[in-house]
Write an enzyme that holds these catalytic residues in place. Structure first.
Site, short mmCIF file in Angstrom:
data_model
loop_
_atom_site.label_atom_id
_atom_site.label_comp_id
_atom_site.label_asym_id
_atom_site.label_seq_id
_atom_site.Cartn_x
_atom_site.Cartn_y
_atom_site.Cartn_z
N MET A 193 -3.37 -2.34 -3.10
CA MET A 193 -2.20 -3.32 -2.60
C MET A 193 -3.22 -4.80 -2.24
O MET A 193 -4.45 -4.75 -1.83
CB MET A 193 -1.46 -2.81 -1.68
CG MET A 193 -0.65 -1.42 -1.76
SD MET A 193 0.39 -1.02 -0.52
CE MET A 193 1.60 -2.13 -0.30
N ASP A 212 -0.36 1.95 -3.77
CA ASP A 212 -1.23 3.17 -3.63
C ASP A 212 -0.73 4.22 -2.76
O ASP A 212 -0.51 5.51 -3.19
CB ASP A 212 -2.76 3.08 -3.59
CG ASP A 212 -2.97 2.14 -2.36
OD1 ASP A 212 -1.92 1.78 -1.49
OD2 ASP A 212 -4.16 1.76 -2.05
#
Length: 479
Positions: free
Chosen positions: A77, A233
């Site tokens: 991210m 994730d």
């Protein structure tokens, strides 16, 4: 069949599952990180595409891909991938662990509007302060920026030709109205941006586009393969391990660590440094406590004493009461609950009796107390859970899990061996996008064992946690 692609920091993983969610094949390709200056962490987006091609070719070598119906995406991210009007990359992507924008983050966070709209502190690792750093230090690049994409969404652009993101990853930019699940025009304007700079938003289990025919032909896939929204994730990993309902949580002991709890309501409390993000499924949110060194701390200590992590944890035997030696695991700063990019680790209380095993136990306890800090921070927001599942490399240590169970006074469940990470969650989201299935398609895996708290040591761990907090305060000059 369904494919999950997980764009990590150190590599890209491709996973193929069948309609019953059994893993058929998997393939990985490595990635490198560039650190040209202290606090900088960058990757070339071109390397992501090369790694994806290698991983997909690895899948195709193991199993025919002609029955694949959908692809899901997961990834690291917060990365800032800046594109010009021709969709060419303007500079290397600044990654999640790049902290150069700490001053810009503090400036944004000083305006109450940011926490009010996003539900989160503006952390240095988030996307918005990175882009503000570019505006200040690389103004010509900022002026040329036409689109800002997160790492997995740049991969999506290459796969489909569509500039699309989804709610869980977008929530980590500091530009999303997390409660409304939409971009905030006010925060974009405050950054000198508009919606035109942002990708279109979809839910993680929705269709975001169709695989380009050129790539389908190259890898032996059908012409009509859809690409799901996917997830950041941690959200994708939660889908993979079945943490999609209020009351469920997981603890991830990877390089960094995460305490992740699903929620059916939006209930932020930014002051706690808890991350309140959209989940990868509609009408669902999640909260995370994030600690930046988990197995990273153990591996650091293993290098220090010239051993390896598995050997060190294997020497410990049954859980022991914490000793006088304390370890604060802030090797690269800390997020929850301190929001401190500058603090560094400390190993204190060394004495003649401190041997290698005592040092190992102290390191594991230090990370355990960071978990407890995140647990307390989540509890202060009203988030509660009654199921805690352990994943990640650190979960292979029963000693570590026993310490966590004892510090939280809560059993820790360990799933059967299998892949429940971001790639598996992304493949599940692909299945959902193809079939329209909901949370029933993301069950909790079979539990192989439950690590119970050691009741005789709960008081000792509580006392050690108090000393840990006091040591932090002293380290920061706050006591």
């Amino acid at each position: 069949m369904y494919i999950g692609l997980d764009l990590g920091t150190s590599g890209l993983k491709a996973l193929l599952i069948d309609a019953e969610q059994k893993v058929v094949a998997e393939s990985t390709a490595p990635l490198n990180v560039s650190r040209p200056h202290p606090g900088w962490s960058e990757q070339s987006p071109a390397d992501w595409l090369t790694a994806t091609s290698a991983a997909m070719e690895g899948l195709a070598a193991q199993a025919p891909l002609g029955q694949v119906k959908a692809i899901g995406l997961s990834g690291q991210m917060h990365g800032a991938t800046l594109l010009d009007a021709a969709q060419d990359v303007l500079r290397p992507c600044m990654l999640w662990n790049d902290t150069r924008a700490h001053a810009e983050a503090a400036a944004l966070d000083a305006d109450p509007l940011w926490r009010q709209v996003t539900g989160n502190i503006v952390f240095p690792g988030f996307t918005a302060p990175k882009v503000m750093w570019v505006a200040k230090n690389e103004p010509k690049i900022f002026e040329k920026t036409s689109k800002i994409l997160l790492p997995k969404d740049y991969l999506r652009l290459w796969l489909t030709g569509e500039a699309v993101s989804e709610m869980s990853d977008a929530a980590g930019t500091s530009w999303l109205d997390t409660g409304a699940r939409d971009w905030s025009d006010a925060l974009l304007a405050a950054s000198g941006l508009t919606r035109d700079h942002m990708p279109r938003l979809v839910e993680g289990s929705a269709v975001s586009g169709t695989l380009r025919r050129e790539l389908a032909d190259r890898w032996g896939l059908p012409a009509d393969v859809i690409v799901a929204g996917g997830g950041g994730d941690n959200a994708a990993s939660a889908v993979g391990v079945g943490v999609v309902r209020a009351g469920d949580a997981f603890i991830s002991l990877g390089t960094s660590g995460v305490l992740f709890a699903a929620s059916d309501a939006y209930q932020p409390d930014a002051a706690t440094a808890v991350h309140t993000f959209c989940h990868a499924l509609p009408d669902t949110w999640h909260q995370m406590g994030v600690f930046l060194a988990a197995t990273d701390a153990l591996n650091w200590y293993a290098r220090l004493v010239g051993s390896d992590a598995a050997a060190l944890t294997g020497e410990l035997g049954d859980l022991r009461a914490p000793g006088r030696t304390l370890f604060l695991p802030y090797l690269g700063g800390e997020r929850t609950p301190h929001n401190d990019a500058q603090i560094r680790a400390s190993l204190t209380g060394l004495e003649h009796a401190t041997d290698r095993a005592a040092g190992t136990a102290a390191v594991l306890e230090g990370v355990t107390f960071a978990v407890r800090d995140s647990y307390d921070a989540l509890a202060s927001t009203g988030t509660k859970f009654d199921r805690l599942i352990a994943v990640g490399g650190g979960s292979r240590s029963d000693y570590w899990l026993a310490a966590i169970a004892t510090a939280l006074d809560m059993p820790v469940q360990v799933p059967v061996a299998g892949d429940f990470g971001g790639a598996f969650g992304a493949a599940r989201l692909a299945l959902m996008a193809d079939t329209g299935a909901g949370t029933e398609a993301a069950p909790v895996p079979t539990i192989s064992k439950v690590i119970e708290p050691v009741g005789a040591l709960t008081a000792a761990f509580a006392d050690a946690h108090d000393r840990y907090r006091n040591t932090y305060l002293a380290l920061r000059g706050l006591s």
